[in-house]
Design an enzyme around this catalytic site. Structure first.
Site, PDB file in Angstrom:
ATOM      1  N   ASP A  65       1.704 -14.190  12.448  1.00 31.15           N
ATOM      2  CA  ASP A  65       0.600 -14.795  11.698  1.00 31.15           C
ATOM      3  C   ASP A  65      -0.315 -13.693  11.156  1.00 31.15           C
ATOM      4  O   ASP A  65      -0.964 -12.979  11.917  1.00 31.15           O
ATOM      5  CB  ASP A  65      -0.181 -15.728  12.638  1.00 31.15           C
ATOM      6  N   LYS A 125      -8.637 -15.401  15.329  1.00 33.05           N
ATOM      7  CA  LYS A 125      -8.784 -14.954  13.941  1.00 33.05           C
ATOM      8  C   LYS A 125     -10.191 -14.472  13.632  1.00 33.05           C
ATOM      9  O   LYS A 125     -10.715 -14.672  12.537  1.00 33.05           O
ATOM     10  CB  LYS A 125      -8.321 -16.075  12.981  1.00 33.05           C
ATOM     11  N   HIS A 174      -3.143   9.497  -1.791  1.00 30.45           N
ATOM     12  CA  HIS A 174      -3.411   8.294  -2.572  1.00 30.45           C
ATOM     13  C   HIS A 174      -3.299   8.559  -4.072  1.00 30.45           C
ATOM     14  O   HIS A 174      -2.839   7.724  -4.821  1.00 30.45           O
ATOM     15  CB  HIS A 174      -4.799   7.720  -2.237  1.00 30.45           C
ATOM     16  N   GLU A 184       0.840  -1.193   0.000  1.00 27.82           N
ATOM     17  CA  GLU A 184       0.000   0.000   0.000  1.00 27.82           C
ATOM     18  C   GLU A 184       0.877   1.245   0.000  1.00 27.82           C
ATOM     19  O   GLU A 184       1.512   1.568   1.012  1.00 27.82           O
ATOM     20  CB  GLU A 184      -0.937   0.012   1.217  1.00 27.82           C
TER      21      GLU A 184
END
Lengths: 395, 395, 395, 395
Positions: free
Chosen positions: A302, A227, A390, A97
């Site tokens: 993770d 998660k 952006h 990004e």
């Protein structure tokens, strides 16, 4: 090698069975070649790696074909004044990004201009919660009583597998006649997910061998909970529960962030409080997940645990003297300096270059990085420069 | 080069300013060397990359020092019967969690044994929601009326920047006198986050130039909402809202998963329904985030969007004839086949080797991969093999 | 009396000041007369009451003008096999929703046909959580340490006001530098809301007099949390956390509910599980709030606590022998047999006619009533008779 | 009469069957007498009623035995400047919580000191969402397509039963192969719950007679969603979605509430924002449920709908000139001026004395009452007088 590849292509050997017919290293090449043949696409870069892929096969990856290379940038260094982290740390971020590293870097500049950010770990426990069923709520309560009476034995069993696993407590939860036992552990410098799974399996095996009230349904009953964004972890914490905070002098806010503390606080209030409230979001921050994701990928954590890490609250207040107070509270940050992806060479190098000596130190630094990220983005929104950033960088 | 490095080390040049003093490629090396000098740690593997890092600097990464290599495994191929995906697809997963690829692979075997999985995209819109404030709720309502009356003009402005950006609707939300305008767009084959940010900035600029009811507070007001688990996206969808489902013959369940459909359904009910309910989780599945994270990293998607992707519901039911029905519903899956990290060579190769021609095709395949992952893990829990798998593979 | 009324009408005396000028009983009449004059509407029935309204003025009502009469029906009696409730109890329901009492009654018939329902209280604690602020997270942690060290003194202070108030624990929660101390108490047979407010005020007064780390912001900081649906209470419980369950023989299900256990379970699964999941509801039941609201109004409980009571989960499963298992789990049921509205004569009479001797006995009976209500409505949905019932009875 | 009573006591006649053996009025007495005999408790006050209980039996109550008398106090009158409510309204509150009416009254004083409060209805729709199942997601989508194609016919069917029922839209929601169709209606001046149930039953009957894709599972599939706190209703609204707001001059705040606007805002921020965030509450206010419960009971509304009404957000801000802005946003307020409990004489009298001519007018007034309640309680917390108020009044 040609022969094995042929068998793979005609289906005699499956992609995950190749290493049964040759060395691991060769198996990787044959598997990649098979994918290339099947797709007609050359995986030149995927096959260009320097890490010892055979060494982590099985432990970190199955049926490997190579690697993806994720760009790493460096932000900071940023000054951290924590209980475990004390000093100046580079922030390594693996991301695709545009503007993210630059944004965190600007936040670090603001934090450094304030003399650094405080960080504190409020709780540190990894959990696993198997779900049991019984014939009736009466049996469920008897089962829980039995577990509490046999706690010492259960603890002994749970701790047998590793000297780093220390059981802190077992908390029961109920829906009808179902019982969840939430085991909470200390796991040393590992994030500890596998440790607590193995330890709890041992405990459950012992429980099942020694009582008749309950039947095990699943070793992980989603009350752990892993998660997934969840109110339970938001309230009770899981892994590291961390707070990072900073008081940025008004002049630094204006110089670095190009806005006033009042404008900053307004954006935080209307976006991170009211907006997240309206959206029923389990995250009251600007983009904490961004920083955690990029740091996790860079440092061998993770990546699916970004979900749990995304929960958190950013507060912003104008101090009496006009300075700006900002904090992030992250209830469920799971990080380790050993185990998991920290073995892979690139990730290991970055962990070492950060010079963190413990998982708690790492957690404090990542919390400050998340603070830096939110400071920068909220500031950018306050000055209306988000889209410009952006437009310039993103495409 | 030595000279610049010296200036970096003594603070004259900052880490993010190096490229102002030399070529991008050299800047990367100097920056990495600086980190090495400062930490005393050699970043040998981090510096070993084959992708064109200078080319993505600024667009995908700032202040780069190299890459991390993330192991990639292949599961499947799996048969997908979708509206956009129709055929057999390899599943590329970049992860450091042992057993994950093997688990997804086992799920693919079960799906293939059922003749493949269906997949369907229910909705496909990317959103951005700026927050405005007014003096009173009266003004807020007048502001929204004005916006609706000027929808055609606003749409024109929003769509100016890119021919792939198509505005579908603007939906207002209120808390007190605050107004969020949730812009929903079609974004072609890009995930579209940057596109909608830029388009909405243009729309907001036009709005601010043409009315006096409202003041803009922030271009993103957390009602979009991005990189957060949220009830609003769970209900309304964002990006691709996808369902994947399969009916697995009883015999295949027993052979591949080593459990009965009834045992499978019981685990799903007590874990993914009751457990997630108890945990106040915004995810009613086993480990959907795992598969999405690994696929996103492999395929150049934004890893922080795993948070949004993690929300989802897995259902399991025994059919009248004794077969097993399983579905996953993913309300907010953001994927693109162009833009973002899809430019990086390793990720690009894998996307090409998958042979997906559109973002919708990609979404359907990932949904089936998530289905495969949940089928395998739920089956493993039902047969009590989870900890064993981790004990063997994880450490 | 005429004179006072005149002064009220011309604004010299306010509606809430009337009793300063005459006896309480007269004040009520004058106040009602004033409302009648101002509105031109005769409050004949509102003024027709037999309870001793002056006696509860101030304690239960301010500025009274009379009463509303809420119709009370009786369902059951139902057989309860609890730890505290053991016997057969009438269910009194004050409601204006047609079909509700009949519906609960049908559920009672099903439960009685099963030999009664089990009930169990899993936890019983009333909480209050003041919010404090400090200068920094460092001070917050020191503050909490100080509180823990001075727990004995704080407990003594908190328990001074009433011998029924027993402090169980103080649990700290953090966001940034804000600290909530959640005080958990035993409160005898009172619901205990006022008791814990007064006790916590005393504790906070003592805390504020004896330390300098923290400033009190509000005595109730919404982490208690009262009269709101909340994940925290759902997980941790508040007031009585109760489970009620029953196994209904297949033949009874078919005879009383006119459906099969399988059809019942399917409705529960697709409506109370999947539907509530989709709706992001904090309640996974059919209409638990209905029964709790009607029982609370009949029995002098606080009707706003229906919000907290509404949270709960109904599970339904087919037993191996084909019978139907149903349970309700209500994490936050607040009831008392003394204090609050239990003093009012009509409510007192009904409490006495129920013959409950403790708040726990009451909680178990209400949980079984809620179970009866959900059994009946789910059965009605399974046989498609809901709208017919409303069409016949509701209008 | 004696004879029937005897049969009731010996079980020959059940409590709900008495009216089959005598007039409704007598049946009520016999039923109450039976309860008295069975319990040995005299229900003197319960049997003292002036409302026409036989007339509402079946429509509003089943198996009646009498009434409970709930004390009613009056607060205000308060000035409302709404789109539907325009004038000065008394607030009738039926409650047994001491201090509540006084608290609302104080809030009304503050509001009147500000010249009244604005109120606005943003949305007004009552919904019902049946759940259907199909064989596969493919069928589900075809089913929804079919529904959309046949919308005109379905609308006709749904609207047949009452000329006040107008179908606005049908919105589909999916989990796996389950489909919810959320019907949204206009319901005139009724709260409309029964109307939409009956209308939707008709629509579903027509749908089931005319297609083969889907099977109906339940007429109400918890996506409506009724008597539950839910993110879906919080986001999409149900019933009346109302905002009320007021700007209170600084001097009025200080005089009436005894605190500064800044202190008020701080309590709101740390309690209603941060506290509710921490508690995972679906309500970001102080005690909105209290006012809604008391007004609902007084005015013949469904008390279980307090659950839905409890959701809402209170914002507080200091204006540039130092005045205090406060708003409440209530997304799901269900009220009617006809139907339901509004027929009961006491409730009817109070509705008439309020002089509200429509359900929207009523909703705006209740929203302002809730605003008054929160203003008063937040002010009390800011000045530390909450516990004192309860100590004086509550017990």
């Amino acid at each position: 090698m040609e022969e094995i590849l042929k068998k793979v292509l005609n289906g005699e050997i499956k992609l995950h069975e190749i290493q049964e017919h040759c060395e691991q290293e060769k198996a990787i090449d044959i598997r990649r070649n098979a994918v290339e043949e099947l797709s007609g696409v050359k995986l030149k870069h995927v096959g260009s790696y320097t890490i010892n892929l055979p060494a982590v096969t099985g432990r970190n990856i199955d049926s490997p074909i190579g690697v993806v290379q994720v760009p790493v940038g460096v932000a900071g260094p940023v000054k951290v004044k924590g209980d475990h982290a004390d000093g100046t740390y580079p922030i390594f971020l693996a991301t695709t990004e545009g503007a993210l590293v630059a944004s965190v870097n600007r936040g670090c500049t603001a934090i450094n201009g304030a003399g650094g950010a405080r960080a504190k770990i409020l709780k540190d426990e990894m959990t696993r919660a198997p779900v049991f069923k019984t014939k009736s709520i009466t049996d469920s309560v008897q089962f829980v009583d039995w577990v509490q009476k046999n706690y010492a034995e259960i603890k002994k069993e749970a701790e047998t597998n590793s000297r780093f696993t220390r059981l802190h407590s077992i908390t029961p939860f109920y829906i009808g006649r179902n019982v969840w036992l939430r085991f909470a552990y200390e796991t040393g410098d590992a994030a500890g997910l596998n440790m607590v799974t193995i330890a709890t399996q041992r405990a459950v095996d012992w429980i099942m061998a020694n009582q008749k009230f309950a039947k095990i349904v699943a070793l992980s009953g989603n009350v752990c909970v892993d998660k997934k964004a969840s109110g339970l972890n938001f309230v009770l914490g899981r892994g590291k529960s961390v707070v990072a905070e900073v008081v940025i002098p008004r002049s630094v806010v204006q110089k670095v962030l190009k806005c006033t503390p009042e404008e900053f606080v307004e954006v935080n209030y209307r976006k991170n409080m009211l907006g997240s409230i309206l959206a029923n979001a389990l995250a009251f921050n600007a983009h904490q997940a961004n920083i955690i994701a990029a740091a996790f990928i860079a440092l061998g954590q993770d990546a699916a645990h970004v979900v749990d890490g995304s929960m958190g609250v950013t507060t912003a207040e104008v101090e009496e003297n006009g300075d700006l107070y900002v904090s992030v509270t992250i209830p469920a940050l799971y990080v380790g300096t050993v185990g998991g992806g920290t073995r892979v060479e690139t990730q290991r190098e970055l962990l070492e270059a950060m010079k963190v000596k413990s998982s708690r130190e790492l957690a404090e630094v990542i919390a400050v990085a998340a603070l830096a990220g939110d400071i920068s983005l909220i500031g950018a929104l306050a000055t209306g420069t988000l889209a410009q950033a952006h437009a310039k960088l993103g495409r």
